[in-house]
Structure formats: C-alpha cells, structure tokens
Write a protein that holds these residues in place. Structure first.
Motif, PDB file in Angstrom:
ATOM      1  N   MET A   1       0.842  -1.196   0.000  1.00  0.00           N
ATOM      2  CA  MET A   1       0.000   0.000   0.000  1.00  0.00           C
ATOM      3  C   MET A   1       0.872   1.239   0.000  1.00  0.00           C
ATOM      4  O   MET A   1       1.946   1.246   0.594  1.00  0.00           O
ATOM      5  CB  MET A   1      -0.880  -0.004   1.248  1.00  0.00           C
ATOM      6  CG  MET A   1      -1.922  -1.126   1.225  1.00  0.00           C
ATOM      7  SD  MET A   1      -2.730  -1.314   2.844  1.00  0.00           S
ATOM      8  CE  MET A   1      -1.431  -2.228   3.695  1.00  0.00           C
ATOM      9  N   LYS A   3       0.762   5.691   0.214  1.00  0.00           N
ATOM     10  CA  LYS A   3       0.014   6.948   0.374  1.00  0.00           C
ATOM     11  C   LYS A   3       0.476   7.921  -0.694  1.00  0.00           C
ATOM     12  O   LYS A   3       1.665   8.213  -0.806  1.00  0.00           O
ATOM     13  CB  LYS A   3       0.245   7.539   1.767  1.00  0.00           C
ATOM     14  CG  LYS A   3      -0.553   8.830   1.951  1.00  0.00           C
ATOM     15  CD  LYS A   3      -0.972   9.098   3.380  1.00  0.00           C
ATOM     16  CE  LYS A   3       0.083   9.632   4.273  1.00  0.00           C
ATOM     17  NZ  LYS A   3      -0.258  10.998   4.775  1.00  0.00           N
ATOM     18  N   VAL A  56      -4.745   6.715   0.050  1.00  0.00           N
ATOM     19  CA  VAL A  56      -4.003   5.477   0.300  1.00  0.00           C
ATOM     20  C   VAL A  56      -4.526   4.432  -0.668  1.00  0.00           C
ATOM     21  O   VAL A  56      -5.727   4.126  -0.684  1.00  0.00           O
ATOM     22  CB  VAL A  56      -4.119   5.021   1.761  1.00  0.00           C
ATOM     23  CG1 VAL A  56      -3.318   3.745   1.976  1.00  0.00           C
ATOM     24  CG2 VAL A  56      -3.614   6.133   2.687  1.00  0.00           C
ATOM     25  N   VAL A  88       3.035   2.602   3.051  1.00  0.00           N
ATOM     26  CA  VAL A  88       2.040   2.374   4.107  1.00  0.00           C
ATOM     27  C   VAL A  88       2.137   0.910   4.507  1.00  0.00           C
ATOM     28  O   VAL A  88       2.096   0.023   3.645  1.00  0.00           O
ATOM     29  CB  VAL A  88       0.623   2.709   3.610  1.00  0.00           C
ATOM     30  CG1 VAL A  88      -0.439   2.299   4.622  1.00  0.00           C
ATOM     31  CG2 VAL A  88       0.520   4.204   3.307  1.00  0.00           C
ATOM     32  N   ASP A  90       0.170  -0.725   6.927  1.00  0.00           N
ATOM     33  CA  ASP A  90      -1.101  -1.387   7.182  1.00  0.00           C
ATOM     34  C   ASP A  90      -2.218  -0.352   7.151  1.00  0.00           C
ATOM     35  O   ASP A  90      -1.969   0.859   7.242  1.00  0.00           O
ATOM     36  CB  ASP A  90      -1.077  -2.099   8.545  1.00  0.00           C
ATOM     37  CG  ASP A  90      -2.069  -3.261   8.630  1.00  0.00           C
ATOM     38  OD1 ASP A  90      -2.814  -3.494   7.664  1.00  0.00           O
ATOM     39  OD2 ASP A  90      -2.086  -3.919   9.689  1.00  0.00           O
ATOM     40  N   ALA A  91      -3.432  -0.842   6.978  1.00  0.00           N
ATOM     41  CA  ALA A  91      -4.622   0.001   6.983  1.00  0.00           C
ATOM     42  C   ALA A  91      -5.705  -0.747   7.752  1.00  0.00           C
ATOM     43  O   ALA A  91      -5.697  -1.979   7.775  1.00  0.00           O
ATOM     44  CB  ALA A  91      -5.086   0.272   5.558  1.00  0.00           C
ATOM     45  N   ARG A  99      -8.195  -5.328   7.575  1.00  0.00           N
ATOM     46  CA  ARG A  99      -6.850  -4.751   7.493  1.00  0.00           C
ATOM     47  C   ARG A  99      -6.254  -4.947   6.101  1.00  0.00           C
ATOM     48  O   ARG A  99      -6.703  -5.787   5.332  1.00  0.00           O
ATOM     49  CB  ARG A  99      -5.955  -5.370   8.560  1.00  0.00           C
ATOM     50  CG  ARG A  99      -6.575  -5.061   9.938  1.00  0.00           C
ATOM     51  CD  ARG A  99      -5.734  -5.085  11.099  1.00  0.00           C
ATOM     52  NE  ARG A  99      -4.549  -4.320  11.196  1.00  0.00           N
ATOM     53  CZ  ARG A  99      -3.975  -4.033  12.372  1.00  0.00           C
ATOM     54  NH1 ARG A  99      -4.545  -4.415  13.501  1.00  0.00           N
ATOM     55  NH2 ARG A  99      -2.847  -3.356  12.413  1.00  0.00           N
ATOM     56  N   LEU A 104      -8.923  -0.637   2.202  1.00  0.00           N
ATOM     57  CA  LEU A 104      -8.675   0.647   1.519  1.00  0.00           C
ATOM     58  C   LEU A 104      -9.896   1.240   0.838  1.00  0.00           C
ATOM     59  O   LEU A 104     -10.205   2.418   0.996  1.00  0.00           O
ATOM     60  CB  LEU A 104      -7.552   0.493   0.499  1.00  0.00           C
ATOM     61  CG  LEU A 104      -6.185   0.220   1.100  1.00  0.00           C
ATOM     62  CD1 LEU A 104      -5.139   0.201   0.003  1.00  0.00           C
ATOM     63  CD2 LEU A 104      -5.840   1.265   2.149  1.00  0.00           C
TER      64      LEU A 104
ATOM     65  N   LYS B  82     -10.839   5.379   9.271  1.00  0.00           N
ATOM     66  CA  LYS B  82      -9.733   4.540   8.825  1.00  0.00           C
ATOM     67  C   LYS B  82      -8.524   4.794   9.700  1.00  0.00           C
ATOM     68  O   LYS B  82      -8.344   5.908  10.219  1.00  0.00           O
ATOM     69  CB  LYS B  82      -9.339   4.911   7.386  1.00  0.00           C
ATOM     70  CG  LYS B  82     -10.327   4.526   6.321  1.00  0.00           C
ATOM     71  CD  LYS B  82     -10.229   3.081   5.908  1.00  0.00           C
ATOM     72  CE  LYS B  82     -11.366   2.673   5.013  1.00  0.00           C
ATOM     73  NZ  LYS B  82     -11.227   3.093   3.626  1.00  0.00           N
ATOM     74  N   PHE B  84      -4.268   4.346   9.233  1.00  0.00           N
ATOM     75  CA  PHE B  84      -3.144   3.995   8.361  1.00  0.00           C
ATOM     76  C   PHE B  84      -1.864   3.982   9.187  1.00  0.00           C
ATOM     77  O   PHE B  84      -1.677   4.840  10.056  1.00  0.00           O
ATOM     78  CB  PHE B  84      -3.025   4.992   7.209  1.00  0.00           C
ATOM     79  CG  PHE B  84      -4.253   5.054   6.340  1.00  0.00           C
ATOM     80  CD1 PHE B  84      -4.683   3.923   5.653  1.00  0.00           C
ATOM     81  CD2 PHE B  84      -4.992   6.225   6.228  1.00  0.00           C
ATOM     82  CE1 PHE B  84      -5.836   3.965   4.863  1.00  0.00           C
ATOM     83  CE2 PHE B  84      -6.140   6.271   5.442  1.00  0.00           C
ATOM     84  CZ  PHE B  84      -6.566   5.141   4.761  1.00  0.00           C
ATOM     85  N   ILE B  86       2.267   4.022   9.084  1.00  0.00           N
ATOM     86  CA  ILE B  86       3.350   4.495   8.212  1.00  0.00           C
ATOM     87  C   ILE B  86       4.670   4.396   8.963  1.00  0.00           C
ATOM     88  O   ILE B  86       4.747   4.753  10.148  1.00  0.00           O
ATOM     89  CB  ILE B  86       3.018   5.950   7.788  1.00  0.00           C
ATOM     90  CG1 ILE B  86       1.814   5.901   6.838  1.00  0.00           C
ATOM     91  CG2 ILE B  86       4.213   6.659   7.163  1.00  0.00           C
ATOM     92  CD1 ILE B  86       1.221   7.217   6.501  1.00  0.00           C
TER      93      ILE B  86
END
Ligand SMILES: Nc1ncnc2c1ncn2[C@@H]1O[C@H](COP(=O)(O)OP(=O)(O)OP(=O)(O)O)[C@@H](O)[C@H]1O
Ligand SMILES: Nc1ncnc2c1ncn2[C@@H]1O[C@H](COP(=O)(O)OP(=O)(O)OP(=O)(O)O)[C@@H](O)[C@H]1O
Ligand SMILES: Nc1ncnc2c1ncn2[C@@H]1O[C@H](COP(=O)(O)OP(=O)(O)OP(=O)(O)O)[C@@H](O)[C@H]1O
Ligand SMILES: [Mg+2]
Ligand SMILES: [Mg+2]
Ligand SMILES: [Mg+2]
Lengths: 105, 105, 105
Positions: A1, A3, A56, A88, A90-91, A99, A104, B82, B84, B86
């Motif tokens: 991922m 950003k 993202v 990135v 993790d989300a 996750r 996303l 959300k 994120f 980083i």
C-alpha cells in the motif's frame, strides 16, 4: 500500500476529485495548506494557498492514480504542484476491523 | 517507530483522546480534514468533515494504540473511519535533541 | 528521499522558514494543527495550537534541514516541538513529470 500525497491548486481540486472517482478511486482525504515551491511565492506573498490530497491506494493502482492527478492538475505553468509517494504498512477499516488492501476501498 | 494516522468522526475525538491518555499515550497531533469514503459523502455533500489524528509510537505500542482507537471510534455504521500505519525512521525532541524512541513520549 | 515533518510553535515559523531558505531549501508545505506533548496542554487547555511543516528533501540534505529546524525552533523550554522523519519512495513535479530527486527543489 502507498500513500499518495498531492499538493495542487485549490481550483483543480474538483476536477481531480471527479477524475479519481471516474477511475474507481473514491476514498480520499483533503485539507488546505500553505506552501512555497522552488520560486517561493509571488511577491508580496511568501506562501500560497494550496490543497493537499491524501489517497491510500493498493500498489497496483499507484501509477494510475498518479497519472490521473497529473492529467487533471497540470497547466504547464509554475505552481502546478507536487506528488509524493510514501509507504504504508497497514490500513484498518474501523467499522469492520478489516486490514490491509481490503480496508482501503 | 510508526506513525498512526487515524481519520475519525469529530464527535469521537474527545473520547479517543481521553482513552489514549488513559493507556499512557499522551502526545498527539490533530487537525480537521474533509474526506470521502467508499460510499462518497451523503448527497448533497460530496465530502464530509472528519478529524485526523497523528500519533508517532514505539513499535511495541502500535497494536495497543490501534486497538484503543478502534474501540473508541467504532459505532458499526459507515463512516467510522480509517487507520493507516506508516514507517518512521527517526524522531527528534527539539528541546533536548533526543532522537529515536526516547524522543517520542 | 525523506519527508521531514516538524511540529513547532507558530511564533517560530517565520524564523524557521527564513533559515531554510538561507540554506537553499525553499520548498515547503505548512498548516496549523492542535497538539499535546508529554505534559499535555497547559490547563485549562488540553490541546495547544502548533504549526506543522512538511519538507521533502534529498537524503544528502536531511541532517542539514533537521539541524536548521532545531536551531531555529529551540528555546529550551517544554513545547519546542518534534521532528519526524518518514521515508519517501518517489516524488513528481506535476508541471514537467520529473520524478525522484529532480522533482524536489
Ligand atoms: N520539496 C517539497 N517539500 C514539501 N512541499 C513541497 C515541496 N515542493 C513543493 N511543495 C509543495 O507543493 C506546492 C506546489 O509546488 P510547485 O508546484 O510550485 O513546485 P515547484 O518545484 O516550484 O515546481 P514549478 O517549477 O512547476 O512551480 C508548494 O506550494 C508546496 O506546498
Ligand atoms: N483509501 C483512503 N485514502 C485516504 N483517505 C481515506 C481512505 N479511505 C477513507 N479515507 C478517509 O477516511 C474517512 C472515513 O472513511 P470511511 O470510514 O467512510 O471509510 P469506508 O471505507 O467508506 O468504510 P465504511 O464502509 O465503514 O464507511 C473518509 O472521509 C476519508 O477522509
Ligand atoms: N509522539 C507524538 N506523536 C504525534 N505528535 C506529537 C508527538 N509528540 C509531540 N507531538 C506534537 O508536537 C507538539 C509539541 O510537542 P512537545 O514539544 O511538547 O513535545 P514533548 O515530548 O512534550 O517535549 P517537551 O518536554 O520539550 O515539551 C505537540 O503539541 C504535538 O502536536
Ligand atoms: Mg513553483
Ligand atoms: Mg464510508
Ligand atoms: Mg511538551
């Protein structure tokens, strides 16, 4: 991922936003900033108002998103803006706890 | 070190902020943003106001912080937000010049 | 490439901005934020207003930029601020399509 951080003219924000939606990238975050580029601002202003977008994206969508921003924010004159790409790790979608890529869009 | 970026409802900000303090995570940065999620905004609004939090944490505290944000921002309805994560390569406390983990809290 | 994120006192912003220009680092992005440090805010305020600066720099310029920010934002009293360093994978100058280091300044 990744950003994607794009700093563009406020006047181009609606066009960029709509173009992103048209390629299926709906989610984004935006806020106004002040900035100076290589030339500084235009005297008597030191800083100029810009709009910052953060999106993202999945790795596979990165170049498509960068391309759409360029095509919709470029006038060919100084001050068109910058795009920065940041890793990135993790989300999380807070509602579901999903996750990674699933979180996303 | 990791930067936790959370985009949540403004209404949940105080609860999240207080919950973070209760687990010993005091430092944070916050600012209002506009955003759209997968569903876009709620017509006639394209973008909805959200609050963005940024918390740079030690690796060992990451999941604890993510968990506290989820528990305090989740309503189970769309728009909960959300998170994120980083990577952060270094941190500096300006007053002392401390770097890395020592500079965070 | 690295993103330098500095959260400093609004009162120090002009001095930091000018000092960066003097070492040849003109481009930057800035916006106001609210934050709390280790001590929290000063009662009755929980959060204090700060200014956040973002400067994407070449690796070779990183320590020089960090040093200038420290020297121009440090008073030696609590609340001087923080600097965080985040990896940047790519940059684009929208006007020209240049990428990487060439796109930064
Ligand atoms: N290296 C950088 N770090 C942080 N922000 C930047 C950087 N470069 C540009 N910006 C942000 O992007 C905005 C637009 O920059 P701008 O398009 O003027 O870049 P430029 O390098 O001067 O290119 P051009 O020659 O096309 O004007 C600036 O106002 C600033 O907010
Ligand atoms: N991929 C993304 N990139 C950048 N910002 C995002 C992204 N996804 C969400 N956001 C930000 O988070 C805010 C909240 O998003 P939201 O909770 O609606 O996400 P969602 O994926 O639509 O999940 P839900 O189905 O639970 O609504 C958005 O308004 C936007 O500011
Ligand atoms: N770990 C962190 N994550 C995110 N933001 C932070 C963090 N630490 C500090 N900040 C931001 O930096 C601002 C200034 O912090 P501050 O200088 O008070 O740090 P501190 O650790 O309390 O050091 P000092 O003891 O010198 O006051 C805060 O208001 C907040 O916006
Ligand atoms: Mg310029
Ligand atoms: Mg949604
Ligand atoms: Mg402090």
């Amino acid at each position: 991922m990744k950003k994607v951080e794009a700093i563009i003219r406020g006047n181009d924000f609606d066009r960029v936003k709509n173009a992103l939606k048209q390629i299926g990238i709906v989610p984004l975050t935006a806020y106004p900033v002040q900035g100076r580029g290589v030339q500084g601002g235009v005297p008597p202003y030191d800083l100029l108002p810009k709009m910052k977008l953060e999106i993202v994206v999945k790795d596979k969508d990165l170049e498509k998103v960068v391309d759409v921003i360029i095509r919709n924010a470029r006038s060919g004159t100084p001050g068109d803006g910058k795009i920065f790409i940041i890793p990135v790790e993790d989300a999380v979608r807070i509602r579901t706890g999903e996750r990674g890529n699933e979180a996303l869009y």
